[in-house]
Motif scaffolding. Structure first.
Motif, mmCIF file in Angstrom:
data_model
loop_
_atom_site.group_PDB
_atom_site.id
_atom_site.type_symbol
_atom_site.label_atom_id
_atom_site.label_comp_id
_atom_site.label_asym_id
_atom_site.label_seq_id
_atom_site.Cartn_x
_atom_site.Cartn_y
_atom_site.Cartn_z
ATOM 1 N N PRO A 108 1.332 -1.273 0.086
ATOM 2 C CA PRO A 108 -0.114 0.111 0.150
ATOM 3 C C PRO A 108 0.547 1.250 0.131
ATOM 4 O O PRO A 108 0.703 2.344 -0.191
ATOM 5 C CB PRO A 108 -0.585 -0.303 1.066
ATOM 6 N N ASP A 109 2.147 1.531 0.403
ATOM 7 C CA ASP A 109 3.303 2.343 0.216
ATOM 8 C C ASP A 109 3.504 2.282 -0.687
ATOM 9 O O ASP A 109 4.693 3.690 -1.254
ATOM 10 C CB ASP A 109 3.985 2.506 1.476
ATOM 11 N N ARG A 110 3.134 1.780 -2.247
ATOM 12 C CA ARG A 110 4.204 2.063 -3.340
ATOM 13 C C ARG A 110 2.796 2.603 -3.990
ATOM 14 O O ARG A 110 2.236 3.263 -3.811
ATOM 15 C CB ARG A 110 4.433 0.626 -3.962
ATOM 16 N N PHE A 111 3.665 2.821 -5.784
ATOM 17 C CA PHE A 111 2.532 3.049 -6.556
ATOM 18 C C PHE A 111 0.875 3.118 -6.726
ATOM 19 O O PHE A 111 0.889 2.553 -6.129
ATOM 20 C CB PHE A 111 3.330 2.853 -7.990
ATOM 21 N N GLN A 112 0.950 4.022 -6.306
ATOM 22 C CA GLN A 112 -1.059 4.203 -6.119
ATOM 23 C C GLN A 112 -1.517 3.615 -7.577
ATOM 24 O O GLN A 112 -1.529 4.575 -8.902
ATOM 25 C CB GLN A 112 -1.634 5.481 -5.767
ATOM 26 N N PRO A 113 -3.054 2.981 -6.981
ATOM 27 C CA PRO A 113 -3.999 2.699 -8.715
ATOM 28 C C PRO A 113 -3.874 4.452 -8.587
ATOM 29 O O PRO A 113 -4.482 5.287 -8.485
ATOM 30 C CB PRO A 113 -5.408 2.438 -8.507
ATOM 31 N N SER A 114 -4.474 4.186 -10.546
ATOM 32 C CA SER A 114 -4.253 5.854 -11.072
ATOM 33 C C SER A 114 -4.927 5.653 -12.596
ATOM 34 O O SER A 114 -5.043 4.787 -12.941
ATOM 35 C CB SER A 114 -2.885 6.658 -11.198
ATOM 36 N N SER A 115 -4.934 6.559 -13.342
ATOM 37 C CA SER A 115 -5.598 6.598 -14.823
ATOM 38 C C SER A 115 -4.478 6.079 -15.904
ATOM 39 O O SER A 115 -5.100 6.084 -16.736
ATOM 40 C CB SER A 115 -6.721 7.793 -15.036
ATOM 41 N N LEU A 116 -3.586 6.238 -15.522
ATOM 42 C CA LEU A 116 -2.072 6.367 -15.981
ATOM 43 C C LEU A 116 -2.317 4.723 -16.837
ATOM 44 O O LEU A 116 -2.617 3.991 -15.872
ATOM 45 C CB LEU A 116 -1.157 6.246 -15.788
ATOM 46 N N VAL A 117 -2.142 4.701 -17.525
ATOM 47 C CA VAL A 117 -1.432 3.484 -19.013
ATOM 48 C C VAL A 117 -0.090 2.812 -18.789
ATOM 49 O O VAL A 117 0.473 3.270 -19.264
ATOM 50 C CB VAL A 117 -2.520 3.699 -20.361
ATOM 51 N N PHE A 118 -0.444 2.200 -18.482
ATOM 52 C CA PHE A 118 0.931 0.907 -18.381
ATOM 53 C C PHE A 118 0.748 -0.531 -19.361
ATOM 54 O O PHE A 118 -0.187 -1.127 -18.697
ATOM 55 C CB PHE A 118 1.001 0.724 -16.715
ATOM 56 N N PRO A 119 0.945 -0.510 -20.873
ATOM 57 C CA PRO A 119 0.685 -1.562 -21.513
ATOM 58 C C PRO A 119 1.729 -2.388 -21.249
ATOM 59 O O PRO A 119 2.525 -2.648 -20.941
ATOM 60 C CB PRO A 119 1.426 -0.794 -23.022
ATOM 61 N N ILE A 120 1.424 -4.264 -21.454
ATOM 62 C CA ILE A 120 1.763 -4.902 -21.182
ATOM 63 C C ILE A 120 2.775 -5.382 -22.362
ATOM 64 O O ILE A 120 3.016 -4.899 -23.222
ATOM 65 C CB ILE A 120 1.059 -6.506 -21.316
ATOM 66 N N GLN A 121 4.123 -5.512 -22.201
ATOM 67 C CA GLN A 121 5.326 -5.509 -23.018
ATOM 68 C C GLN A 121 5.463 -7.089 -23.614
ATOM 69 O O GLN A 121 5.055 -7.891 -23.017
ATOM 70 C CB GLN A 121 6.814 -5.265 -22.382
ATOM 71 N N THR A 122 5.625 -6.753 -24.979
ATOM 72 C CA THR A 122 6.251 -8.773 -25.556
ATOM 73 C C THR A 122 7.728 -8.606 -24.795
ATOM 74 O O THR A 122 8.262 -7.867 -24.310
ATOM 75 C CB THR A 122 6.218 -8.317 -26.726
ATOM 76 N N LEU A 123 8.259 -9.816 -24.206
ATOM 77 C CA LEU A 123 9.350 -10.206 -24.397
ATOM 78 C C LEU A 123 10.528 -9.460 -25.074
ATOM 79 O O LEU A 123 12.032 -8.764 -25.365
ATOM 80 C CB LEU A 123 9.725 -11.526 -24.266
ATOM 81 N N ALA A 124 10.129 -9.162 -27.105
ATOM 82 C CA ALA A 124 10.552 -8.591 -27.650
ATOM 83 C C ALA A 124 11.163 -7.226 -27.557
ATOM 84 O O ALA A 124 12.219 -6.027 -27.443
ATOM 85 C CB ALA A 124 10.584 -9.145 -29.078
ATOM 86 N N GLU A 125 10.272 -6.606 -27.271
ATOM 87 C CA GLU A 125 9.692 -5.194 -27.073
ATOM 88 C C GLU A 125 10.758 -5.144 -25.994
ATOM 89 O O GLU A 125 11.729 -4.101 -25.803
ATOM 90 C CB GLU A 125 8.742 -4.759 -26.611
ATOM 91 N N SER A 126 10.620 -5.858 -24.728
ATOM 92 C CA SER A 126 11.371 -5.257 -23.402
ATOM 93 C C SER A 126 13.319 -5.310 -23.332
ATOM 94 O O SER A 126 13.630 -4.705 -23.696
ATOM 95 C CB SER A 126 10.852 -6.524 -22.153
#
Length: 312
Positions: A108-126
């Motif tokens: 709970p003390d870490r990054f909080q839920p928000s409207s920011l978008v964090f897409p899933i990465q493929t392994l190739a993209e990472s």
């Protein structure tokens, strides 16, 4: 036990800089790179079309908004499995801070839920992202890839190991070449044997050792932590990854108490990596991540995974 001071210590960003931003996101990868870690970890699951994506869990419930986007796509057990979604569908989701089974935040003390978008990465993209950051920042930060649940995927008619190897080839890891430093790890011994014998992988391999209660596979991990177990796995791996709680048995008079794992590893010429160091989940008797990391280094541990890789 004899104390050994090693000249270097390998810092692995656990799922990226996951103590600061949601795990396995591009933001987590970029931040970890900016913190000048040695390696950035990628856990790998498969999409329905067999594409390796960077996610830790078999299912999406606790790390994404899947229930909002695809509310009817869960299996009878209530879980939304990664493999039930095509890559196109996975790309419609946004990763979020990890929750527990009751929906409450895991940290709970870490990054909080928000409207920011964090897409899933493929392994190739990472991997491509890390290679580009290495180029622009003149760094040599490596990838530390875990092939997740290969036996489970085999039961779903997928070959997770072959899929990861194919991505690595496409990214230039072939014919003895490696565009970045690399480790490959798995909780499944047969997966590591296949990498060595079937795919002729000569990159460092890491046998992860779980607690039996986690049901990672049918392997008896208690036996792997013995001298005989480590001697057997040294035939196909040069490294072991062990849970911190299996290594650090306690703190007495401000001194760490270690299990026999390090002694067994030294006798069998295995390097030891430890998971996971968390500033907001310190073991009893430990006052800081720096103290814990220093203890591990002095004890002869090769490196450690940390959610907060800058705290050292």
């Amino acid at each position: 036990m004899e104390t050994i001071t090693v000249p270097t210590f390998i810092d692995v960003a656990h799922r990226g800089a996951s103590g600061y931003v949601p795990e396995h996101t591009r933001a987590s990868t970029v931040l970890a790179h900016g913190l000048d870690v040695d390696y950035i970890e990628q856990d790998v699951q498969l999409s329905r079309d067999g594409i390796p994506v960077v996610l830790h869990d078999l299912y999406l419930n606790r790390v994404s908004n899947v229930a909002d986007v695809f509310p009817t796509r869960q299996r009878p057990d209530g879980h939304y499995y990664v493999v039930d979604f095509s890559l196109k569908e996975l790309k419609q989701l946004s990763l979020k801070p990890r929750t527990k089974s009751d929906g409450e935040l895991r940290y709970p003390d870490r990054f909080q839920p928000s409207s920011l978008v964090f897409p899933i990465q493929t392994l190739a993209e990472s991997i491509s992202l890390i290679k580009q950051l290495n180029r622009t920042r003149n760094k040599n930060i490596g990838v530390y890839i875990e092939i997740k649940a290969p036996r489970w995927y085999h039961g779903q008619d997928y070959d997770a190991t072959a899929a990861v190897v194919e991505v690595l080839k496409e990214q230039g890891y072939k014919d003895g070449e490696a565009p970045t430093k690399i480790y490959l790890q798995s909780f499944d011994p047969e997966t590591l044997r296949r990498l060595k014998r079937e795919f002729h992988i000569d990159y460092p391999l890491v046998q992860l050792i779980a607690d039996n209660s986690w049901n990672e596979s049918g392997v008896d991990y208690d036996s792997l932590r013995t001298y005989a177990g480590m001697e057997s796995l040294s035939a196909y791996a040069d490294n072991v990854g062990v849970w911190l709680n299996h290594l650090l048995t306690g703190v007495e008079d401000n001194q760490p108490q270690w299990s026999d794992i390090l002694t067994h590893a030294k006798r069998t010429n295995l390097n030891v990596f430890v998971y996971t160091l968390r500033d907001d989940q310190l073991p009893a008797g430990v006052t800081s991540l720096k103290q814990l990391r220093d203890w591990l280094k002095k004890a002869g541990v090769t490196g450690a995974f940390s959610d907060f890789p800058d705290k050292k």
